[in-house]
Design a protein around this motif. Structure first.
Motif, PDB file in Angstrom:
ATOM      1  N   UNK A 194      37.101  25.672  44.942  1.00  0.00           N
ATOM      2  CA  UNK A 194      35.685  26.038  44.951  1.00  0.00           C
ATOM      3  C   UNK A 194      34.838  24.991  44.218  1.00  0.00           C
ATOM      4  N   UNK A 195      34.950  23.723  44.562  1.00  0.00           N
ATOM      5  CA  UNK A 195      34.192  22.708  43.819  1.00  0.00           C
ATOM      6  C   UNK A 195      32.691  22.896  43.913  1.00  0.00           C
ATOM      7  N   UNK A 199      33.920  35.636  44.176  1.00  0.00           N
ATOM      8  CA  UNK A 199      34.582  34.495  44.795  1.00  0.00           C
ATOM      9  C   UNK A 199      35.509  33.787  43.811  1.00  0.00           C
ATOM     10  N   UNK A 200      35.062  33.634  42.578  1.00  0.00           N
ATOM     11  CA  UNK A 200      35.896  33.005  41.548  1.00  0.00           C
ATOM     12  C   UNK A 200      37.151  33.826  41.275  1.00  0.00           C
ATOM     13  N   UNK A 201      36.977  35.129  41.146  1.00  0.00           N
ATOM     14  CA  UNK A 201      38.098  36.027  40.839  1.00  0.00           C
ATOM     15  C   UNK A 201      39.125  35.994  41.965  1.00  0.00           C
ATOM     16  N   UNK A 230      41.929  31.639  30.040  1.00  0.00           N
ATOM     17  CA  UNK A 230      41.388  30.460  30.710  1.00  0.00           C
ATOM     18  C   UNK A 230      40.183  30.816  31.567  1.00  0.00           C
ATOM     19  N   UNK A 231      40.269  31.953  32.279  1.00  0.00           N
ATOM     20  CA  UNK A 231      39.151  32.339  33.140  1.00  0.00           C
ATOM     21  C   UNK A 231      37.911  32.650  32.309  1.00  0.00           C
ATOM     22  N   UNK A 232      38.102  33.253  31.149  1.00  0.00           N
ATOM     23  CA  UNK A 232      36.945  33.530  30.300  1.00  0.00           C
ATOM     24  C   UNK A 232      36.273  32.233  29.868  1.00  0.00           C
ATOM     25  N   UNK A 233      37.072  31.203  29.576  1.00  0.00           N
ATOM     26  CA  UNK A 233      36.499  29.906  29.203  1.00  0.00           C
ATOM     27  C   UNK A 233      35.748  29.292  30.379  1.00  0.00           C
ATOM     28  N   UNK A 234      36.320  29.403  31.576  1.00  0.00           N
ATOM     29  CA  UNK A 234      35.651  28.893  32.772  1.00  0.00           C
ATOM     30  C   UNK A 234      34.337  29.622  33.007  1.00  0.00           C
ATOM     31  N   UNK A 285      39.855  40.992  35.740  1.00  0.00           N
ATOM     32  CA  UNK A 285      41.220  40.917  35.231  1.00  0.00           C
ATOM     33  C   UNK A 285      42.106  40.143  36.189  1.00  0.00           C
ATOM     34  N   UNK A 286      42.378  38.893  35.804  1.00  0.00           N
ATOM     35  CA  UNK A 286      43.269  38.034  36.582  1.00  0.00           C
ATOM     36  C   UNK A 286      44.712  38.193  36.148  1.00  0.00           C
ATOM     37  N   UNK A 287      44.954  38.975  35.094  1.00  0.00           N
ATOM     38  CA  UNK A 287      46.256  38.989  34.444  1.00  0.00           C
ATOM     39  C   UNK A 287      47.061  40.248  34.618  1.00  0.00           C
TER      40      UNK A 287
END
Length: 284
Positions: A12-13, A27-29, A74-78, A127-129
């Motif tokens: 998703x650049x 879309x990110x999730x 990591x996703x939270x940082x992104x 929640x990606x985890x």
């Protein structure tokens, strides 16, 4: 953190300058759970990790995955780098047959300020985890939600006052997850991370597990048992190292380019021996 590289990893650049919205978060999730596998193979490779979100992000950018502290961290940082209002919470995943609780064995994210037609309040569970659970964010509103072949529920938690309870689909790998709404820092997960990555009673230590969610179901690799669950279910046992590494690359998008041939040999032997022990009624 190299935000542009992270977005390229997700395919998703173009979202580097995209407006902040519920649709962009979705879309990110979805891209993250489809392209970045839930995995704890670093434990089986004898590599120590931390809960530092930037360390986790670099590993993900390099082609690997992680488990909840890594993926959600990591996703939270992104998301923060992209301008989203993200909060980290202490949660507790409830294995089937266990009692619910908020043990800190899970990191949960919520995002605020993104109203939509389906969620006017604008607060979302992200929640990606959870491995075989969410494909997209859920409105932080009590109710039932279908994602692909699975049905989830959100309701007030009975063990975290003021918090929330996520009930997994009956076909899922765990019963549910509770979390409180108090914000927490990543350091609050450090001790539990050591336990989960080193204790012989930890599921991550006992079984080499990899999972990847998509819109239609989930692929899971536990030891050498590769299972697809979605519209129906089927399973196969991987009998050779070649099959094992082909599945990691093709099904889970984990070519393990950062792992040497010698390390791969050792990893295969460990996973194979653990699987054989399980077949024999051992502890795997």
């Amino acid at each position: 953190m190299n935000t542009a590289a992270y977005l390229r990893r997700l395919g998703l650049p173009g979202l580097l300058t995209a407006p902040i919205s519920a649709e962009t978060l979705r879309a990110l999730h979805a891209a993250h759970v489809e392209r970045v596998s839930y995995e704890a193979l670093e434990i089986w490779l004898g590599r120590a990790t931390t809960v530092d979100p930037l360390e986790s992000a670099e590993r993900i950018i390099g082609g690997r995955g992680g488990y909840c502290y890594h993926l959600n961290g990591a996703f939270s940082a992104l998301a923060l780098a992209l301008g989203y209002d993200v909060t980290r919470h202490r949660g507790g995943v409830q294995p089937r047959g266990a009692e619910p609780g908020v043990s800190g064995n899970h990191l949960v994210l919520t995002v605020r300020g993104l109203p939509s037609d389906a969620n006017p309040g604008g607060e979302w569970l992200v929640d990606l985890g959870l491995g075989d659970a969410l494909h997209e964010p859920l409105p932080l509103v009590a109710g039932t939600y279908r994602q692909g072949p699975f049905v989830y529920a959100l309701r007030p938690s009975e063990v975290a006052p003021g918090g929330w309870r996520f009930d997994h689909d009956p076909s899922g790998s765990f019963e549910g997850m509770d979390f409180g709404l108090e914000p927490v820092g990543m350091s609050s997960f450090a001790d539990k991370h050591v336990e989960l990555t080193t204790s012989p009673t930890s599921g991550f230590v006992r079984v080499a597990t990899v999972q990847r969610r998509d819109a239609y179901g989930v692929d899971s690799l536990r030891g050498l048992a590769l299972t697809r669950l979605g519209r129906g279910a089927h399973s196969v046992t991987l009998g050779t190292a070649r099959d094992y590494y082909a599945a990691l690359a093709d099904v889970f998008l984990l070519p393990l380019d950062d792992v040497s041939d010698g390390e791969k040999d050792k990893l295969w032997r460990k996973v194979h021996e653990a699987h054989e022990s399980w077949l024999a009624g051992g502890s795997a």
